[in-house]
Design a protein around this motif. Structure first.
Motif, PDB file in Angstrom:
ATOM      1  N   VAL A   9     -90.352  33.204  -3.822  1.00 50.28           N
ATOM      2  CA  VAL A   9     -89.958  34.313  -2.945  1.00 50.28           C
ATOM      3  C   VAL A   9     -88.709  35.005  -3.491  1.00 50.28           C
ATOM      4  N   LEU A  10     -87.750  34.222  -3.975  1.00 42.82           N
ATOM      5  CA  LEU A  10     -86.527  34.800  -4.536  1.00 42.82           C
ATOM      6  C   LEU A  10     -86.855  35.664  -5.748  1.00 42.82           C
ATOM      7  N   GLN A  11     -87.692  35.152  -6.632  1.00 45.93           N
ATOM      8  CA  GLN A  11     -88.055  35.925  -7.819  1.00 45.93           C
ATOM      9  C   GLN A  11     -88.908  37.139  -7.455  1.00 45.93           C
ATOM     10  N   ALA A  12     -89.689  37.033  -6.393  1.00 46.12           N
ATOM     11  CA  ALA A  12     -90.472  38.188  -5.941  1.00 46.12           C
ATOM     12  C   ALA A  12     -89.554  39.307  -5.457  1.00 46.12           C
ATOM     13  N   ILE A  13     -88.432  38.934  -4.831  1.00 49.93           N
ATOM     14  CA  ILE A  13     -87.450  39.938  -4.413  1.00 49.93           C
ATOM     15  C   ILE A  13     -86.899  40.662  -5.632  1.00 49.93           C
ATOM     16  N   PHE A  14     -86.554  39.893  -6.668  1.00 46.12           N
ATOM     17  CA  PHE A  14     -86.042  40.506  -7.889  1.00 46.12           C
ATOM     18  C   PHE A  14     -87.113  41.380  -8.550  1.00 46.12           C
ATOM     19  N   ALA A  15     -88.350  40.884  -8.571  1.00 39.07           N
ATOM     20  CA  ALA A  15     -89.443  41.663  -9.171  1.00 39.07           C
ATOM     21  C   ALA A  15     -89.676  42.952  -8.390  1.00 39.07           C
ATOM     22  N   GLN A  16     -89.554  42.883  -7.077  1.00 39.12           N
ATOM     23  CA  GLN A  16     -89.742  44.066  -6.241  1.00 39.12           C
ATOM     24  C   GLN A  16     -88.662  45.104  -6.532  1.00 39.12           C
ATOM     25  N   ARG A  17     -87.439  44.631  -6.744  1.00 36.85           N
ATOM     26  CA  ARG A  17     -86.356  45.562  -7.064  1.00 36.85           C
ATOM     27  C   ARG A  17     -86.579  46.210  -8.428  1.00 36.85           C
ATOM     28  N   ARG A  18     -87.062  45.418  -9.374  1.00 33.97           N
ATOM     29  CA  ARG A  18     -87.377  45.991 -10.692  1.00 33.97           C
ATOM     30  C   ARG A  18     -88.468  47.044 -10.553  1.00 33.97           C
ATOM     31  N   THR A  19     -89.469  46.737  -9.754  1.00 31.84           N
ATOM     32  CA  THR A  19     -90.566  47.684  -9.545  1.00 31.84           C
ATOM     33  C   THR A  19     -90.055  48.966  -8.920  1.00 31.84           C
ATOM     34  N   LEU A  20     -89.154  48.820  -7.945  1.00 28.99           N
ATOM     35  CA  LEU A  20     -88.573  49.991  -7.301  1.00 28.99           C
ATOM     36  C   LEU A  20     -87.806  50.832  -8.316  1.00 28.99           C
ATOM     37  N   ASP A  21     -87.065  50.165  -9.207  1.00 26.42           N
ATOM     38  CA  ASP A  21     -86.331  50.886 -10.243  1.00 26.42           C
ATOM     39  C   ASP A  21     -87.278  51.660 -11.155  1.00 26.42           C
ATOM     40  N   GLU A  22     -88.371  51.026 -11.515  1.00 26.30           N
ATOM     41  CA  GLU A  22     -89.315  51.678 -12.426  1.00 26.30           C
ATOM     42  C   GLU A  22     -89.963  52.898 -11.794  1.00 26.30           C
ATOM     43  N   ARG A  23     -90.053  52.886 -10.474  1.00 31.59           N
ATOM     44  CA  ARG A  23     -90.663  54.019  -9.770  1.00 31.59           C
ATOM     45  C   ARG A  23     -89.663  55.140  -9.493  1.00 31.59           C
ATOM     46  N   SER A  24     -88.367  54.799  -9.526  1.00 31.37           N
ATOM     47  CA  SER A  24     -87.341  55.777  -9.150  1.00 31.37           C
ATOM     48  C   SER A  24     -86.891  56.588 -10.361  1.00 31.37           C
ATOM     49  N   PRO A  25     -86.628  57.883 -10.175  1.00 26.71           N
ATOM     50  CA  PRO A  25     -86.076  58.686 -11.271  1.00 26.71           C
ATOM     51  C   PRO A  25     -84.575  58.441 -11.403  1.00 26.71           C
ATOM     52  N   ALA A  26     -84.072  58.569 -12.613  1.00 22.20           N
ATOM     53  CA  ALA A  26     -82.638  58.420 -12.866  1.00 22.20           C
ATOM     54  C   ALA A  26     -82.211  59.461 -13.880  1.00 22.20           C
ATOM     55  N   PRO A  27     -80.961  59.890 -13.808  1.00 22.93           N
ATOM     56  CA  PRO A  27     -80.478  60.829 -14.827  1.00 22.93           C
ATOM     57  C   PRO A  27     -80.441  60.149 -16.200  1.00 22.93           C
ATOM     58  N   ALA A  28     -81.064  60.733 -17.182  1.00 24.02           N
ATOM     59  CA  ALA A  28     -81.061  60.179 -18.535  1.00 24.02           C
ATOM     60  C   ALA A  28     -79.762  60.570 -19.231  1.00 24.02           C
ATOM     61  N   LEU A  29     -78.950  59.581 -19.553  1.00 26.91           N
ATOM     62  CA  LEU A  29     -77.631  59.828 -20.152  1.00 26.91           C
ATOM     63  C   LEU A  29     -77.774  59.732 -21.674  1.00 26.91           C
ATOM     64  N   ARG A  30     -78.037  60.868 -22.309  1.00 24.35           N
ATOM     65  CA  ARG A  30     -78.392  60.849 -23.732  1.00 24.35           C
ATOM     66  C   ARG A  30     -77.424  61.628 -24.624  1.00 24.35           C
ATOM     67  N   ALA A  31     -76.427  62.266 -24.035  1.00 25.24           N
ATOM     68  CA  ALA A  31     -75.508  63.074 -24.852  1.00 25.24           C
ATOM     69  C   ALA A  31     -74.654  62.183 -25.752  1.00 25.24           C
ATOM     70  N   GLU A  32     -74.345  62.679 -26.946  1.00 28.45           N
ATOM     71  CA  GLU A  32     -73.588  61.896 -27.927  1.00 28.45           C
ATOM     72  C   GLU A  32     -72.091  62.224 -27.921  1.00 28.45           C
ATOM     73  N   GLY A  33     -71.684  63.285 -27.280  1.00 24.69           N
ATOM     74  CA  GLY A  33     -70.266  63.667 -27.324  1.00 24.69           C
ATOM     75  C   GLY A  33     -70.039  64.839 -26.391  1.00 24.69           C
ATOM     76  N   PRO A  34     -68.839  65.371 -26.331  1.00 21.87           N
ATOM     77  CA  PRO A  34     -67.701  65.180 -27.252  1.00 21.87           C
ATOM     78  C   PRO A  34     -66.711  64.087 -26.838  1.00 21.87           C
ATOM     79  N   LEU A  35     -66.711  63.698 -25.531  1.00 23.69           N
ATOM     80  CA  LEU A  35     -65.697  62.747 -25.081  1.00 23.69           C
ATOM     81  C   LEU A  35     -65.821  61.401 -25.787  1.00 23.69           C
ATOM     82  N   GLN A  36     -67.041  60.931 -25.964  1.00 20.92           N
ATOM     83  CA  GLN A  36     -67.225  59.626 -26.616  1.00 20.92           C
ATOM     84  C   GLN A  36     -66.647  59.625 -28.027  1.00 20.92           C
TER      85      GLN A  36
END
Length: 737
Positions: free
Chosen positions: A235-262
């Motif tokens: 059950v504990l691992q199913a909770i973690f798996a469910q959260r991973r599944t939720l993450d995979e379904r959710s959109p997120a901002p793709a942080l791909r810029a290389e600069g200039p601050l870095q």
């Protein structure tokens, strides 16, 4: 009733099943339904002594014997109200008396009815001696009617469950309640699918709970509990798996810029990144570049350079047109992080100022005790997006804080926050998107413990140190040896004379306060050992006492604790950093994040009252610069006390990874990540992270496979219900995303 039970699947309230006293007994442990009661395992089992002749028994021995009742008599007690019931029994060779001291007449009648003359019973108890007659007797024995057959003999020798008890609750009441529940075991919810139960060689649930509560053999108890252990892990691992599944379904901002601050930041770093920092940095960059949210645990020892790695990731978020938030558990640590980031970034953090870099951003601090004007200004910059990086405490979680475009959340000291705290912050992403999350800890978690405590995170481990620190030596100082204690304070004076600084940590503020409980210590059987300790010393009184010690004459002494205002705490820390305080007496408010390179000595008074990770964090506050550090774990316990051996283990551990293993062995996994971690771990009932490491691995494989095939658990309603119940039990007040 059966039809109604089948639809309820184990949610039958105990009011429909048990007598009033049985229901109240279970309710005292928070057990109110059939499912919970059947999973309420005994704390241990008593195994009857081998059946033997009364002729072979001696005083003080445990005995199990099959006897026949010969004579029953009762009389009033002389010195107090009640009766003495005496039952003479024989095994055909010897006689012995069973003696009961009973306060109520109905108890005399109850035993007399069950122990009628001529009745054959199995009796268990400890042989004693009647002080008046000198004859052997068994006082308040356990007994039951015996059926003279092979099956009856096996039943008589079965292990008996021993349940935890509250005041005025009898063991027989608990046993009677669970035995009634077994009649309805077929209707229990079964979170683990039948195919997995079979594949893992587990007993089906109805058979398993019968083996737990009414075992016939010792092997039954092991087989029954094995199902409950696996179910809890699953059950504990199913909770973690469910959260991973939720993450995979959710959109997120793709942080791909290389600069200039870095790029600008890397060019001005006053040191070379280690190979480990570069490798971990690349892994984080790859993950935050995805278009669905990623959750990572960045673990590394004190001083391994986690903050620089996290800051580079935050700058990547800003370069990508988003914001980053750094969440710290205390205001002292949040303010420390804010100063550190401003110092590392320099003009890169001064957007809108004359001396700011062309590509600069703003770094804002948000805490609960900020003045209204400063808070208003910070919130405006956060809402407008002018503040690319926001550092704060729990104040960042409030509804009034709205980010323009939050792309990355960094949480420092993961063990101070629950899973649900980070979930709440993640709900502040832009336009329905979920920000990426990096949580950091300087208390490394062993792999098996990580699977059971932070199993929804990808674990990134930073093992090497940048090598810019001189390091810390640790020593246990027993106060029963005055020469050792005196030498400890003399060494502190030597450090001050060499223009360095000393920290002294106490377990409480005032000695009139309640003394905090000592860190839990388990014995070899996993039970909490006795901890008879002296009252802990306080900051205020300790500072006064140290001011009178001749070795410390002339030392500038300051105090720091949680009752000071935010402004007072900041002023004190500013004086410490400026070198205006030689010796700082503090509570564990300095446990994490305080960075004073000139501090070289740490003295922890009443060290036995602190946990393993706390002591490691505290000693990590010294030796952070060019001068080697020394840490004294001062204790009033003796070398024979279990806490003393624990302190020696801490002092001898080379790094946080060795201490993590020690912490796991000393305290167990339930408390490994701190009391404020998700209640998922605090509510573990059957699972042991050390013992059950292979089971956790198996359950993880099975749970993730189930969620991959059935993300919404449409075909697994019992598992969905178990997850909901587990989350409710862990933290009923936190809303989940």
């Amino acid at each position: 009733m059966a039809r109604r039970l089948e639809s309820a699947r184990g949610s039958m309230p105990l009011s429909e099943l048990l007598e009033r006293k049985e229901k109240l007994a279970m309710a005292s442990f928070g057990v109110r339904d059939l499912d919970t009661m059947m999973r309420f395992a005994p704390r241990r089992y008593t195994v009857p002594a081998p059946l033997r002749s009364l002729h072979d028994t001696h005083e003080g021995e445990e005995v199990s014997a099959i006897v026949t009742v010969e004579r029953v008599s009762s009389r009033s007690m002389r010195s107090r109200h009640g009766s003495i019931l005496e039952v003479v029994v024989t095994d055909g060779i010897e006689n012995i008396t069973l003696t009961f001291f009973l306060a109520k007449q109905h108890l005399v009648d109850w035993h007399t009815k069950r122990l009628a003359v001529g009745r054959r019973v199995l009796v268990r108890g400890t042989v004693g001696r009647n002080k008046m007659t000198g004859n052997p007797q068994i006082t308040h024995p356990d007994y039951e009617e015996f059926e003279d057959s092979e099956e009856g003999l096996a039943h008589a020798q079965r292990p008996r469950p021993v349940y935890p008890l509250r005041k005025n609750i009898a063991q027989r009441t608990m046993r009677a309640a669970t035995e009634k529940g077994l009649e309805f075991a077929e209707y229990l919810a079964r979170p683990v699918p039948a195919r997995i139960v079979e594949a893992r060689g587990l007993l089906p649930l109805p058979e398993a709970v019968a083996a737990v509560h009414t075992p016939r053999t010792e092997q039954d108890t092991l087989s029954g509990v094995a199902h409950l252990v696996y179910e809890e892990a699953f059950v504990l691992q199913a909770i973690f798996a469910q959260r991973r599944t939720l993450d995979e379904r959710s959109p997120a901002p793709a942080l791909r810029a290389e600069g200039p601050l870095q790029t600008a930041f890397d060019e001005r770093l006053p040191f070379e990144l280690t190979a480990g920092q570069k490798e971990i940095g690349e892994e984080i960059i790859e993950r935050v570049g995805r278009d669905h949210p990623t959750s990572m645990l960045l673990q590394g020892d004190v001083g391994s350079g986690k903050t620089v790695i996290a800051l580079r990731a935050m700058l990547r978020a800003v370069d990508s047109g988003h914001q980053a938030a750094l969440l710290a558990p205390t205001e002292v640590l949040a303010e420390q992080h804010h100063r550190t980031i401003l110092g590392l970034l320099g003009d890169l953090a001064r957007a809108g100022q004359l001396d700011g870099h062309l590509d600069a951003t703003r770094v804002r601090l948000l805490t609960g005790s900020q003045k209204t004007s400063a808070r208003r200004e910070t919130l405006l910059d956060v809402t407008s997006g002018q503040a690319g990086i926001v550092v704060g405490t729990h104040a960042l979680l409030t509804e009034s804080v709205e980010f323009a475009s939050l792309g990355l959340v960094v949480i420092d000291e993961q063990h101070r926050f629950g899973v649900d705290h980070r979930r709440r912050l993640r709900s502040k992403g832009p336009g329905g998107m979920t920000p990426h999350v990096v949580v950091m800890t300087a208390t490394p978690i062993p792999r098996t413990a990580a699977l059971a405590t932070v199993g929804d995170l990808d674990v990134l481990t930073l093992r090497e140190s940048p090598g810019m620190r001189a390091g810390v030596e640790s020593f246990v100082v027993p106060e029963q040896l005055p020469k050792w204690e005196n030498r400890m304070w003399a060494r502190a004076a030597e450090e001050i004379a060499a223009q360095r600084q000393v920290f002294v940590v106490c377990a409480r503020i005032d000695e009139t306060d309640d003394s905090p409980p000592p860190a839990t210590i388990l014995d070899e059987n996993g039970e909490i050992s006795e901890t008879r300790l002296e009252e802990a010393r306080g900051v205020t009184a300790t500072a006064e006492r140290l001011a009178t010690r001749p070795e410390l004459a002339g030392a500038r002494i300051g105090v720091l604790h949680g009752r000071l205002t935010s402004e007072q705490k900041q002023q004190t820390m500013d004086r410490v950093v400026a070198g205006e305080i030689d010796l700082l007496v503090a509570t564990t408010v300095i446990e994490v994040g305080v960075d004073v390179p000139n501090a070289s000595a740490m003295i922890v008074l009443d060290a036995e009252r602190f946990g393993v990770s706390q002591l490691h964090q505290l000693r990590g506050r010294v030796g952070r610069g060019e001068h080697p550090g020394i840490a004294f774990l001062d204790t009033r316990t003796t070398p024979e006390h279990p806490a003393f051996a624990r302190l020696e283990g801490i002092a001898g551990a080379a790094d946080g990874f060795a201490l993590a293993d020690l912490d796991l062995q000393v305290r167990g996994a339930g408390d490994l990540v701190g009391e404020e971690q998700s209640g998922l771990q605090r509510t573990l009932k059957h699972l042991d992270v050390i013992r059950d490491a292979p089971i956790i691995d198996q359950a993880r494989q099975d749970a993730f496979a189930v969620l991959a095939a059935d993300p919404d658990l449409t075909d697994h309603p019992d598992l969905a219900g178990a997850i909901a119940n587990r989350l409710r039990d862990a933290d009923p007040d936190v809303e989940r995303s």
